[in-house]
Design a protein around this motif. Structure first.
Motif, short mmCIF file in Angstrom:
data_model
loop_
_atom_site.label_atom_id
_atom_site.label_comp_id
_atom_site.label_asym_id
_atom_site.label_seq_id
_atom_site.Cartn_x
_atom_site.Cartn_y
_atom_site.Cartn_z
N LYS A 86 0.83 -1.20 0.00
CA LYS A 86 0.00 0.00 0.00
C LYS A 86 0.87 1.26 0.00
CE LYS A 86 -3.96 -2.18 2.27
NZ LYS A 86 -4.73 -2.32 3.54
N ASN A 136 3.96 1.49 -1.17
CA ASN A 136 4.61 1.59 -2.48
C ASN A 136 3.64 2.13 -3.53
OD1 ASN A 136 7.06 0.61 -1.56
ND2 ASN A 136 6.60 -1.51 -2.08
N LYS A 137 2.39 1.68 -3.47
CA LYS A 137 1.40 2.15 -4.43
C LYS A 137 1.11 3.63 -4.26
CE LYS A 137 -3.09 0.97 -6.43
NZ LYS A 137 -4.21 0.00 -6.43
N GLN A 188 1.75 6.41 -7.16
CA GLN A 188 0.67 7.27 -7.67
C GLN A 188 1.02 8.74 -7.51
OE1 GLN A 188 -2.50 5.62 -5.23
NE2 GLN A 188 -3.38 4.52 -6.97
N SER A 228 -0.52 -4.73 -7.85
CA SER A 228 -0.35 -3.27 -7.81
C SER A 228 -1.34 -2.56 -8.72
CB SER A 228 1.09 -2.89 -8.22
OG SER A 228 2.03 -3.41 -7.32
N ASP A 229 -1.50 -3.07 -9.92
CA ASP A 229 -2.48 -2.57 -10.88
C ASP A 229 -2.51 -3.54 -12.06
OD1 ASP A 229 -0.25 -1.93 -12.42
OD2 ASP A 229 -0.36 0.21 -11.99
N SER A 233 2.07 1.12 -16.11
CA SER A 233 1.81 0.65 -14.75
C SER A 233 2.40 1.65 -13.76
CB SER A 233 2.46 -0.73 -14.54
OG SER A 233 2.35 -1.16 -13.20
N LEU A 234 2.00 1.51 -12.51
CA LEU A 234 2.61 2.31 -11.45
C LEU A 234 3.98 1.78 -11.07
CD1 LEU A 234 -0.48 2.76 -9.09
CD2 LEU A 234 0.59 4.54 -10.49
#
Length: 413
Positions: A118, A120-121, A125, A306-307, A374-375
């Motif tokens: 969470k 890292n995401k 973002q 992650s996505d 991607s993120l």
């Protein structure tokens, strides 16, 4: 002890070949507080080379761990706006960015992987705009490493802390060519070797690569207009720089919908302070449809979650087994080094600069060309002395690219 003179040579190499610092340019340095002495040398050398400002963002493994252990989730999952503005302001000013890495590979092994994922995401973002500057080569940037006590002991567990740090210093300095009489000239020659390799591959215009090794049987399509890069890059200003030191790779991008088969890791992946090891991914039409890992499977799952783009590939890099990193015989538990010992691929975002005209395309255009978004962008190692790679041309003919972990093509530096 590694002498101050030797550390000064490393600092100068970082500034002259890593980011190719220009007079009147600002420098932002992300550095571990354990490496404060070396970081101060880099700052001093930057000013001597004409930097107008040097800003340090200090990192501390112990404080990072304390935060994960004690801070509430709403703090862990929030990335401060002031950090975003700080990075964006330096990027907008055309600053050079130096990243100095020395993280303990086991730092967060006892922390819940979902909490790290969470965080890292949230960071990814928040830093989307800044990453456009680096992944599109709008500004010069580089990543280097220096020893930390914990990292050195991970690599040399049977040595005393002092001897382990000394041994890691010696390994790093040899691999990045600081031990040579003129490291800058050595890097100029090395960049020419990598330039030759990427030119040979660009002339081939392969439609597909086929990878075979123990645990790996993978077919990878390459987008029309793909570009192989490696060694030095060029910023928008025309300044040449080396994003990674060391670097032994030439790299391009897979077609995000054209990867099929199974691939197995050959070295541990340090992700978010935890290790993922002996893992396998299975792809269908470019997407991961199955995975397993002997160590860190939960961490791998969070990485893949992650996505949507985290389930697809954004990079393929070719590294011969005889690279200096590989020949050191060490596992570094540090992607910057381990990826330069071995062919590797990356989950997540592709570099738009690996496609003709890609840096000026929007996300929809990139997707139509098979370029992944991607993120995340996470490299992991798949190569070994047992890796064979074939290239398939537009007319369907197949030829060897790698045999037994090294070039089968005529690559001369």
């Amino acid at each position: 002890m590694i002498s101050t003179h030797t550390q000064e040579k490393y600092a100068e190499l970082t500034l002259k070949k890593g980011v190719n610092l220009q007079k009147g340019q600002a420098v932002m340095i992300n550095a571990p507080i354990e490496g404060a002495d070396f970081t101060r040398i880099v700052a001093r050398k930057a000013y001597e080379l004409g930097a107008k400002d040097v800003h340090i963002n200090w990192m501390d493994d112990e404080l990072t761990l304390l935060k994960y252990q004690n801070a509430p989730d709403e703090v862990i999952e929030h990335y401060p706006e002031w950090k975003v503005k700080l990075h964006d302001s330096f990027a907008e000013d055309g600053a050079a960015v130096v990243n100095i890495r020395a993280t303990d590979p086991d730092l967060l092994k006892e922390i819940d992987p979902s909490k790290v994922a969470k965080a890292n995401k949230a960071s990814a973002q928040a830093m989307v705009n800044f990453r456009k500057y680096t992944m599109n080569d709008k500004i010069p940037w580089t990543i280097i490493s220096i020893p930390s006590k914990a990292w050195a002991k991970k690599i040399f567990p049977d040595k005393s802390e002092t001897d382990a740090v000394e041994s890691l210093w010696e390994a790093i300095l040899k691999i990045v060519r600081v031990n040579q009489e003129d490291p800058v000239a050595a890097w100029d020659q090395h960049n020419e070797t990598l330039k030759t390799a990427r030119e040979v591959l660009n002339d081939k215009e392969y439609k597909k690569l086929i990878f075979k090794a123990p645990g790996t049987d993978l077919e990878m399509e390459l987008p029309d207009g793909h570009i192989w890069k490696g060694g030095s890059a060029e910023a928008e200003t025309g300044v040449s720089f080396n994003p990674n030191m060391p670097t032994e790779e030439v790299f391009s991008l897979p077609h995000k919908y054209g990867v099929n088969g199974t691939v197995s890791s050959t070295k541990p992946l340090n992700y978010g302070g935890s290790l993922i090891d002996n893992f396998t991914l299975t792809f269908k039409d470019g997407k991961v449809v199955d995975f397993k890992a002997e160590q860190g499977e939960a961490v791998l799952k969070h990485l893949l979650d992650s996505d949507e783009g985290a389930l697809r590939l954004g990079e393929i890099a070719l590294v011969p087994h005889e690279s200096p990193v590989s020949q050191s015989g060490l596992i570094f538990y540090n992607t910057l080094f381990d990826e330069n010992a071995s062919c590797h691929i990356a989950l997540g975002k592709a570099y738009p600069t690996n496609l003709k005209g890609g840096s000026s395309m929007d996300l929809d255009e990139l997707d139509k060309h098979g370029v992944n978004d991607s993120l995340i962008h996470v490299d992991f190692m798949i190569g070994s002395e047992q890796m064979d790679i074939d290239g398939v041309k537009a007319d369907g003919t197949t030829e060897p690219v790698f045999r037994n972990g090294t070039w089968a093509l005529n690559i001369k530096g």
